[in-house]
Design a protein around this motif. Structure first.
Motif, mmCIF file in Angstrom:
data_model
loop_
_atom_site.group_PDB
_atom_site.id
_atom_site.type_symbol
_atom_site.label_atom_id
_atom_site.label_comp_id
_atom_site.label_asym_id
_atom_site.label_seq_id
_atom_site.Cartn_x
_atom_site.Cartn_y
_atom_site.Cartn_z
ATOM 1 N N PRO A 180 -3.871 4.658 3.534
ATOM 2 C CA PRO A 180 -4.412 3.227 2.719
ATOM 3 C C PRO A 180 -4.828 3.460 1.183
ATOM 4 C CG PRO A 180 -6.265 4.523 4.355
ATOM 5 C CD PRO A 180 -4.841 5.163 4.384
ATOM 6 N N ALA B 162 -1.439 5.600 8.729
ATOM 7 C CA ALA B 162 -1.408 5.191 7.882
ATOM 8 C C ALA B 162 -1.818 5.859 6.361
ATOM 9 C CB ALA B 162 -2.366 3.346 8.209
ATOM 10 N N ASN C 85 -0.786 -3.740 5.709
ATOM 11 C CA ASN C 85 -2.433 -3.459 5.974
ATOM 12 C C ASN C 85 -2.760 -2.405 4.925
ATOM 13 O OD1 ASN C 85 -3.704 -5.216 7.910
ATOM 14 N ND2 ASN C 85 -2.757 -3.704 9.309
ATOM 15 N N ALA C 86 -2.373 -2.912 3.614
ATOM 16 C CA ALA C 86 -2.785 -1.709 2.181
ATOM 17 C C ALA C 86 -1.929 -0.776 2.932
ATOM 18 C CB ALA C 86 -4.489 -1.999 1.908
ATOM 19 N N SER C 87 -0.774 0.155 3.182
ATOM 20 C CA SER C 87 -0.843 1.437 3.519
ATOM 21 C C SER C 87 1.275 1.126 3.601
ATOM 22 C CB SER C 87 -0.999 1.275 5.208
ATOM 23 O OG SER C 87 -0.586 3.356 5.571
ATOM 24 N N ARG D 91 -7.864 -5.256 3.066
ATOM 25 C CA ARG D 91 -6.187 -4.052 3.654
ATOM 26 C C ARG D 91 -5.878 -5.375 3.883
ATOM 27 N NH1 ARG D 91 -10.054 -2.505 7.154
ATOM 28 N NH2 ARG D 91 -10.052 -0.092 7.975
ATOM 29 N N TYR E 37 3.167 5.897 5.382
ATOM 30 C CA TYR E 37 2.804 6.759 6.888
ATOM 31 C C TYR E 37 3.570 7.493 7.933
ATOM 32 C CZ TYR E 37 6.545 4.667 9.610
ATOM 33 O OH TYR E 37 7.020 4.260 10.367
ATOM 34 N N GLU F 121 -8.625 5.248 6.868
ATOM 35 C CA GLU F 121 -9.004 3.715 6.615
ATOM 36 C C GLU F 121 -10.622 4.268 6.448
ATOM 37 O OE1 GLU F 121 -7.413 0.550 8.991
ATOM 38 O OE2 GLU F 121 -5.853 1.982 9.261
ATOM 39 N N THR G 11 -6.440 6.797 -2.823
ATOM 40 C CA THR G 11 -5.157 7.205 -2.426
ATOM 41 C C THR G 11 -5.120 7.734 -0.992
ATOM 42 O OG1 THR G 11 -4.410 8.398 -3.722
ATOM 43 C CG2 THR G 11 -3.125 6.388 -4.211
#
Length: 332
Positions: free
Chosen positions: A243, A241, A110-112, A104, A115, A87, A83
Motif C-alpha cells: 500500500p 498488498a 485499495n491503494a496497492s 485505501r 503486490y 496496511e 510506500t
C-alpha cells in the motif's frame, strides 16, 4: 530523536549546479528491502515529472522495518509519502491524524499498485528439499526471517504460515498456533528488518531458507548469483498488498501535495509497472503483467479477509500485546 538515515535518490540536477527550473522535493518513507526498487523507479519518475511539468524533483528515501518507520513518522519524520508493505502501518498514521481514514479509496486497487507473496530462497541444490511451509517446521531446518514485531515482511510470513496450517488441519487454530510456534522456535536470529535478514542468510551464511517476499527472492538470487541460491514458491501463500499513501498533513505543510500525488499515481502507469515487473513484483496492470506471466510460478493465493476477517481482526486477535503472535513468538 534519531531518525533513519535519509538517502538522496533521483537528483534531477547535478550537485552544485544552479537550478534552471523550479524544483520539487519529496521524502518517500519505505520498507526495509525496497532500496534497489526505488533506485530504479525514482529516476524514471523524475524524468516523467520534468517532461510533464517542466520542474525537477529531488526524491529522498528512508528505509527501515515498516512498523518502525510508521512510529518514526508519528514522532516527526516528515514523510511526504509512504510506500509500505503492511496496511496496518498506514492505518496507524491515519489514526494519528496524518492522513484520511479512507486512504485505501484514494487510489486504485485499495491503494496497492503492485503486490507479492511470501516465498522461499534456499541454498544451492536445495539440499534439504524445502518445498512448502511444513518443511519450515522440521527440526532439521533453520528458517531465516525478521522479527514480526518490527517487520511487515515477517508479519506476512507469520500469517501465511498460519493460513497454511489452517488449510491443512481443518481450521484448528490451536494446531495452527503450535505449527507457527515450531517454525519460530527454529529461527536462529530475529533481525529487525528484511535487509538484515537477507544479510544474515546470504552474507553470514546462517540458516537453511530465507522467507521473504517473492519479489525479493528474485533480486536476492541475482545479487548473490555466485552462491547459486534457488527460489521456491510454496503451494499456498498470502496475497501481500504493497500500500501507498500521501501523508497529507506533512505534504501540505511541505508544499509537496501535487508532486506527492503524482508520484503515487505514476506507480500505476505502464512505465512504472514495467520496472516493477523487472523487480519480480506482481502487477495490477494486466497488459504489462502478461509480459511476465511465464516467469511467475503458479500459487494458491489466500487473503487476510478470507482467512482472518481483515486487518482490524488481525490487529486485535494476532498483533496486539499479549495476543496470538506474542503467545507463539517464543524467541522474542
Amino acid at each position: 530523536m534519531k531518525f533513519p538515515t535519509l538517502t538522496a535518490a533521483a537528483l534531477a540536477l547535478s550537485l552544485g549546479a544552479a537550478p534552471a527550473t523550479a524544483q520539487d522535493t519529496l521524502l518517500n518513507v519505505s520498507y526495509d528491502i525496497a532500496r534497489e526498487l526505488f533506485e530504479a523507479l525514482n529516476p524514471a519518475f523524475a524524468a516523467h515529472w520534468e517532461e510533464t511539468t517542466g520542474r525537477t524533483v529531488t526524491i529522498d528515501m528512508s528505509h527501515g522495518g515498516s512498523s518502525r518507520q510508521a512510529r518514526a513518522i508519528l514522532e516527526g519524520l516528515p514523510a511526504d509519502v509512504v510506500t509500505f508493505n503492511q496496511e496496518t502501518d498506514i492505518d496507524v498514521l491515519a489514526e494519528g491524524g496524518l492522513l484520511p481514514a479512507e486512504w485505501r479509496d484514494l487510489l486504485p486497487n485499495n491503494a496497492s499498485p503492485y503486490y507479492s507473496l511470501p516465498a522461499f530462497l534456499v541454498r544451492e541444490g536445495n539440499p534439504l528439499n524445502i518445498q512448502d511451509w511444513d518443511d519450515l517446521a522440521r527440526e532439521d531446518v533453520a528458517p531465516i526471517f525478521p522479527n514480526p514485531k518490527t517487520s511487515g515482511n515477517a508479519r506476512y510470513t507469520y500469517l501465511a504460515a498460519y493460513a497454511y496450517a489452517l488449510a491443512n488441519n481443518g481450521d484448528d487454530h490451536a494446531v495452527a498456533q503450535e505449527f507457527v510456534r515450531d517454525i519460530f522456535s527454529s529461527v536462529p536470529v530475529f533481525d529487525t528488518g528484511g535487509r538484515a535478514a537477507t544479510q544474515t542468510f546470504a552474507e553470514r551464511n546462517i540458516g537453511d531458507v530465507l522467507v521473504t517476499f517473492e519479489a525479493e527472492t528474485g533480486g536476492i538470487a541475482a545479487e548473490y548469483a555466485d552462491q547459486g541460491l534457488e527460489r521456491v514458491t510454496p503451494s499456498q501463500s498470502l496475497f501481500a498488498a504493497f500500500p501507498v499513501a500521501v501523508v497529507a498533513e506533512n505534504a501540505e505543510r511541505n508544499g509537496s501535495t501535487e508532486v506527492a500525488n503524482a508520484y503515487l499515481e505514476w506507480l500505476y502507469s505502464a512505465e512504472a509497472q514495467q520496472i516493477l515487473g523487472e523487480y519480480f513484483y506482481r502487477l495490477t496492470d494486466e497488459t504489462v503483467a502478461a509480459e511476465f506471466a511465464d516467469s511467475q510460478a503458479d500459487v494458491e493465493l489466500v487473503t487476510v479477509d478470507d482467512i482472518f476477517g481483515g486487518w482490524d481482526a488481525i490487529r486485535t486477535e494476532h498483533l496486539a500485546d499479549g495476543a496470538i503472535l506474542d503467545q507463539v513468538f517464543v524467541n522474542q
